[in-house]
Scaffold this active site. Structure first.
Site, PDB file in Angstrom:
ATOM      1  N   SER A 129       0.995  -1.237   0.032  1.00 16.05           N
ATOM      2  CA  SER A 129       0.021   0.089  -0.011  1.00 16.05           C
ATOM      3  C   SER A 129       0.888   1.180  -0.096  1.00 16.05           C
ATOM      4  O   SER A 129       1.817   1.274   0.689  1.00 16.05           O
ATOM      5  CB  SER A 129      -1.046   0.015   1.314  1.00 16.05           C
ATOM      6  OG  SER A 129      -1.530   1.314   1.425  1.00 16.05           O
ATOM      7  N   CYS A 144      -8.019   2.038  11.907  1.00 11.91           N
ATOM      8  CA  CYS A 144      -9.313   1.936  11.763  1.00 11.91           C
ATOM      9  C   CYS A 144     -10.099   1.155  12.826  1.00 11.91           C
ATOM     10  O   CYS A 144     -11.376   1.059  12.615  1.00 11.91           O
ATOM     11  CB  CYS A 144      -9.337   0.807  10.408  1.00 11.91           C
ATOM     12  SG  CYS A 144      -7.917   0.124   9.867  1.00 11.91           S
TER      13      CYS A 144
HETATM   14  N1  PLP Z   1      -2.855  -4.268   5.886  1.00 11.79           N
HETATM   15  C1  PLP Z   1      -2.219  -3.985   6.595  1.00 11.79           C
HETATM   16  C2  PLP Z   1      -1.388  -4.782   7.427  1.00 11.79           C
HETATM   17  C3  PLP Z   1      -2.403  -2.805   6.914  1.00 11.79           C
HETATM   18  O1  PLP Z   1      -1.767  -2.222   8.283  1.00 11.79           O
HETATM   19  C4  PLP Z   1      -3.236  -1.805   6.255  1.00 11.79           C
HETATM   20  C5  PLP Z   1      -3.487  -0.352   6.670  1.00 11.79           C
HETATM   21  O2  PLP Z   1      -3.646  -0.265   7.862  1.00 11.79           O
HETATM   22  C6  PLP Z   1      -3.816  -2.420   5.458  1.00 11.79           C
HETATM   23  C7  PLP Z   1      -4.014  -3.623   4.895  1.00 11.79           C
HETATM   24  C8  PLP Z   1      -5.231  -1.525   4.652  1.00 11.79           C
HETATM   25  O3  PLP Z   1      -4.468  -0.892   3.413  1.00 11.79           O
HETATM   26  P1  PLP Z   1      -5.023   0.451   2.977  1.00 11.79           P
HETATM   27  O4  PLP Z   1      -4.986   1.525   4.095  1.00 11.79           O
HETATM   28  O5  PLP Z   1      -4.190   0.982   1.790  1.00 11.79           O
HETATM   29  O6  PLP Z   1      -6.293   0.147   2.527  1.00 11.79           O
END
Ligand code: PLP
Length: 386
Positions: A199, A325
């Site tokens: 990401s 989140c």
């Molecule tokens: N996977 C992990 C381990 C993350 O820490 C995050 C973001 O907090 C995500 C996926 C999600 O990524 P994005 O924020 O780009 O949707």
């Protein structure tokens, strides 16, 4: 007030070099990368150059990179896409108890559709045993999905070993490498995975852009429908500026990684050492060695994590209790309870995640502030014995 940002696992600032390469795409270079005219071709060449940069970062072919709107979408595409592309009889997924919600909630959605999911537990330091993952594989298993580095405690999983065991059994392997990218060397080939998520905003590129590595000949079905973008694997007009910035950020991350990883490890370790020596009844969550360089997750018994976050923010220090989140969630962190913490201990933990702009002076500011904040909150806690 001097503000110290210690929440790089939630998001990172866009680097000036990244912003600079993006700016033209908000101005004169505004074509749609699918248009065949001059404007379109300018945009297309930006996207394809970024694809090469991301591929170099992951040690894969440019054709194996699918751009997405971030880590969540890439995780969803990997998991839903591979399950839907499999034969109807193969409907089982293996994952771990400490995945990000982008993976866990996707698995739960599959369960509602009748797909079986096994959540393999982790040990007290947050590491999953590859043999336990292999033992969870059934004849109908399609996919194993195990994150590379955990977003809350930073623990690094034995993904290469898991991939070897799973692929021997004819099962696809996905890793969510969002929190590993830019912090530990990444090599999709060496890891031996079929699918890998990264990401942009966790490595100093903007939010809303990410990529899924899809090993050549891996069958995944699209999960959104529209035009023929990204070789029919992700419909929708490309976020050209974001993609261009993401490519640049990957290039910069690879170049700075060895020096930056050593610098952040030293900063983080000093922070932890001093915090533990100055604050009684505190402890490190996760594996002290097997983890990414920038992440400290520390438990302060008898204090609410959220109360600490607010008190520290008032003193200019921005950190979190865990996943951004999940902020405001009443439930204790699923990661901290999975490593065996009691709910009250999980609720009394702080995540301090360092990044490029942090210095020794920032660590000093935390060391001056945190002991007083914890002592004050403990004095208010009926459970604290003084
Ligand atoms: N996977 C992990 C381990 C993350 O820490 C995050 C973001 O907090 C995500 C996926 C999600 O990524 P994005 O924020 O780009 O949707």
């Amino acid at each position: 007030m001097n503000r110290v940002y210690l929440d790089h696992n939630a998001t990172t600032p866009v680097l000036p070099e990244v912003l600079e390469v993006m700016l033209p795409y908000f101005g004169g270079v505004y074509g749609n990368a699918s248009s065949i005219h001059h404007f379109g071709q300018q945009a297309r060449s930006g996207v394809e150059r970024a694809r090469e940069q991301v591929a170099a970062f992951l040690n894969c072919r440019p054709s194996e990179v699918v751009f997405t709107a971030g880590g969540t979408e890439a995780d969803n595409l990997a998991i839903l896409g591979s399950v839907r592309a499999a034969q109807a009889s193969r409907k089982h997924v293996v994952t771990t108890a400490i995945e990000h919600h982008a993976v866990l909630n996707c698995c739960q959605a599959l369960e509602r559709e009748g797909v079986g999911v096994t959540y393999v537990p982790v040990d007290a330091s947050g590491v999953v045993n590859p043999e336990a993952v292999a033992a969870a594989i059934r004849p109908e298993t399609v996919l194993v999905t195990v994150m590379l580095a955990n977003n809350e405690i930073g623990t690094i999983q034995p993904v290469a070993e898991i991939a070897r065991l799973a692929r021997e059994r004819g099962v696809l392997v996905h890793t969510d490498a969002v929190q590993g990218a830019g912090k530990v060397p990444l090599d999709a080939n060496a890891l031996g995975v079929d699918l890998l998520t990264i990401s942009g905003h966790k490595l100093y590129a903007p939010k809303g852009v990410g990529a899924l590595y899809v090993r050549r000949q891996t069958r995944i079905q699209a999960i959104s429908f529209g035009g023929h973008h990204e070789r029919d694997r992700r419909a929708g007009t490309e976020n050209v500026a974001g993609i261009v910035g993401f490519g640049k950020a990957c290039e910069l991350a690879a170049a700075s990684l060895p020096v930056e990883a050593a610098r952040l490890t030293a900063l983080r370790d000093r922070l932890e050492r001093e915090v533990l020596s100055r604050i009684p009844e505190s402890g490190i969550n996760g594996d002290p060695l097997r983890r990414v360089p920038n992440t400290a997750n520390i438990r302060f018994d008898y204090v609410e994590g959220e109360a600490m976050v607010i008190a520290l923010d008032l003193k200019g220090i921005s950190c979190s209790t865990g996943a951004a989140c999940s902020s405001g969630a009443i439930e204790p962190s699923h990661v901290l309870t999975a490593i065996g913490l009691r709910p009250d201990q999980a609720r009394s933990s702080l995540r301090l995640s360092l990044g490029k702009q942090n210095t020794d002076a920032d660590v000093d500011q935390v060391l001056e502030t945190l002991p007083e904040v914890v002592a004050r909150l403990r004095a208010l806690s009926p459970a604290y014995h003084g």
